[in-house]
Design an enzyme around this catalytic site. Structure first.
Site, PDB file in Angstrom:
ATOM      1  N   GLY A  46     -22.832   0.274  49.573  1.00 19.42           N
ATOM      2  CA  GLY A  46     -24.033   0.803  48.952  1.00 19.42           C
ATOM      3  C   GLY A  46     -24.114   2.304  49.146  1.00 19.42           C
ATOM      4  O   GLY A  46     -23.533   2.846  50.099  1.00 19.42           O
ATOM      5  N   GLN A  51     -27.773  10.580  49.614  1.00 20.61           N
ATOM      6  CA  GLN A  51     -26.509  10.681  50.361  1.00 20.61           C
ATOM      7  C   GLN A  51     -25.500  11.578  49.668  1.00 20.61           C
ATOM      8  O   GLN A  51     -24.508  11.983  50.278  1.00 20.61           O
ATOM      9  CB  GLN A  51     -25.900   9.296  50.579  1.00 20.61           C
ATOM     10  CG  GLN A  51     -26.719   8.417  51.516  1.00 20.61           C
ATOM     11  CD  GLN A  51     -26.033   7.091  51.745  1.00 20.61           C
ATOM     12  OE1 GLN A  51     -26.205   6.164  50.963  1.00 20.61           O
ATOM     13  NE2 GLN A  51     -25.244   6.998  52.791  1.00 20.61           N
ATOM     14  N   CYS A  90     -23.421   2.966  58.021  1.00 18.68           N
ATOM     15  CA  CYS A  90     -23.849   3.806  56.902  1.00 18.68           C
ATOM     16  C   CYS A  90     -22.815   4.908  56.691  1.00 18.68           C
ATOM     17  O   CYS A  90     -22.324   5.475  57.661  1.00 18.68           O
ATOM     18  CB  CYS A  90     -25.209   4.416  57.236  1.00 18.68           C
ATOM     19  SG  CYS A  90     -25.853   5.512  55.964  1.00 18.68           S
ATOM     20  N   LEU A  91     -22.508   5.201  55.433  1.00 20.40           N
ATOM     21  CA  LEU A  91     -21.518   6.240  55.145  1.00 20.40           C
ATOM     22  C   LEU A  91     -21.995   7.620  55.618  1.00 20.40           C
ATOM     23  O   LEU A  91     -21.183   8.513  55.834  1.00 20.40           O
ATOM     24  CB  LEU A  91     -21.201   6.275  53.645  1.00 20.40           C
ATOM     25  CG  LEU A  91     -20.520   5.022  53.089  1.00 20.40           C
ATOM     26  CD1 LEU A  91     -20.334   5.141  51.580  1.00 20.40           C
ATOM     27  CD2 LEU A  91     -19.183   4.763  53.759  1.00 20.40           C
ATOM     28  N   HIS A 132     -31.556  -1.408  53.003  1.00 20.17           N
ATOM     29  CA  HIS A 132     -30.936  -0.206  53.587  1.00 20.17           C
ATOM     30  C   HIS A 132     -30.945   0.960  52.583  1.00 20.17           C
ATOM     31  O   HIS A 132     -31.312   2.080  52.931  1.00 20.17           O
ATOM     32  CB  HIS A 132     -29.504  -0.560  54.011  1.00 20.17           C
ATOM     33  CG  HIS A 132     -28.697   0.562  54.588  1.00 20.17           C
ATOM     34  ND1 HIS A 132     -28.187   0.540  55.862  1.00 20.17           N
ATOM     35  CD2 HIS A 132     -28.298   1.757  54.054  1.00 20.17           C
ATOM     36  CE1 HIS A 132     -27.511   1.667  56.088  1.00 20.17           C
ATOM     37  NE2 HIS A 132     -27.565   2.415  54.997  1.00 20.17           N
ATOM     38  N   GLU A 133     -30.556   0.668  51.339  1.00 18.01           N
ATOM     39  CA  GLU A 133     -30.469   1.744  50.334  1.00 18.01           C
ATOM     40  C   GLU A 133     -31.852   2.228  49.914  1.00 18.01           C
ATOM     41  O   GLU A 133     -32.061   3.430  49.718  1.00 18.01           O
ATOM     42  CB  GLU A 133     -29.663   1.286  49.114  1.00 18.01           C
ATOM     43  CG  GLU A 133     -28.221   0.874  49.401  1.00 18.01           C
ATOM     44  CD  GLU A 133     -27.457   1.845  50.289  1.00 18.01           C
ATOM     45  OE1 GLU A 133     -27.699   3.062  50.223  1.00 18.01           O
ATOM     46  OE2 GLU A 133     -26.613   1.372  51.074  1.00 18.01           O
ATOM     47  N   HIS A 136     -33.203   4.647  52.305  1.00 23.71           N
ATOM     48  CA  HIS A 136     -32.663   6.003  52.119  1.00 23.71           C
ATOM     49  C   HIS A 136     -33.546   6.829  51.184  1.00 23.71           C
ATOM     50  O   HIS A 136     -33.694   8.047  51.367  1.00 23.71           O
ATOM     51  CB  HIS A 136     -31.261   5.945  51.487  1.00 23.71           C
ATOM     52  CG  HIS A 136     -30.141   5.847  52.487  1.00 23.71           C
ATOM     53  ND1 HIS A 136     -29.897   6.802  53.445  1.00 23.71           N
ATOM     54  CD2 HIS A 136     -29.169   4.910  52.646  1.00 23.71           C
ATOM     55  CE1 HIS A 136     -28.833   6.444  54.157  1.00 23.71           C
ATOM     56  NE2 HIS A 136     -28.374   5.299  53.699  1.00 23.71           N
TER      57      HIS A 136
END
Ligand code: CO
Length: 160
Positions: A46, A51, A90-91, A132-133, A136
């Protein structure tokens, strides 16, 4: 399509409340395409627009299930059911993993890349990814919610 640079924890764009998308034009489509490519190259499931330093309510997800690529514009969680407690990464936080409590099932309303209303329901990993997304987009990282954070070393030890 082009790969974009992923903002890392500490970057201001990850703490911002993102703005709604009101124009569904080729600039948005390029963003969605670039985000998907960036996510895939980084082996993520995701990615949210902040991000890649774009403060708009845009998310891409692909958890490798039957849904395939999911594009969500202006997503909102409309219902939650149950609980799960799984390990997340997480990236934007490449060096930490942690357990986060999430709903077992979520329903999300959003728009597609053309502005058409869509609805998606997720359980298991998809429910985690959706929450999660969307977090963000509100400037929230999983590390803000995790009850036990681990480094790569600690994770590998745990898995042995
Ligand atoms: Co993330």
């Amino acid at each position: 399509m082009a790969k974009r640079i992923i903002a890392k924890k500490g970057d201001d764009s990850l703490k911002k409340n993102c703005r709604e998308v009101t124009v569904f034009d080729d600039k948005l489509w390029t963003l969605l395409d670039d985000m998907y490519e960036t996510m895939q190259e980084a082996s993520g499931v995701g990615l949210a627009a902040p991000q890649v330093s774009v403060l708009r309510r845009v998310v891409v997800i692909d958890v490798g299930d039957e849904h395939g690529k999911i594009e969500l514009v202006n997503p909102v969680v409309v219902s939650m059911k149950g609980k799960q407690h799984e390990l997340e990464g997480c990236l934007s936080v490449p060096d930490l993993w942690g357990y986060v409590e999430r709903p077992a099932k979520v329903k999300v309303k959003a728009q597609d890349r053309y502005g058409k209303p869509i609805e998606i329901e997720g359980t298991e990993l998809l429910a985690v990814a959706l929450c999660h997304e969307i977090d963000h987009l509100n400037g929230i990282l999983f590390v803000d919610k995790a009850d036990k954070l681990m480094t790569r070393e600690q994770m590998e030890q745990m898995r042995e």
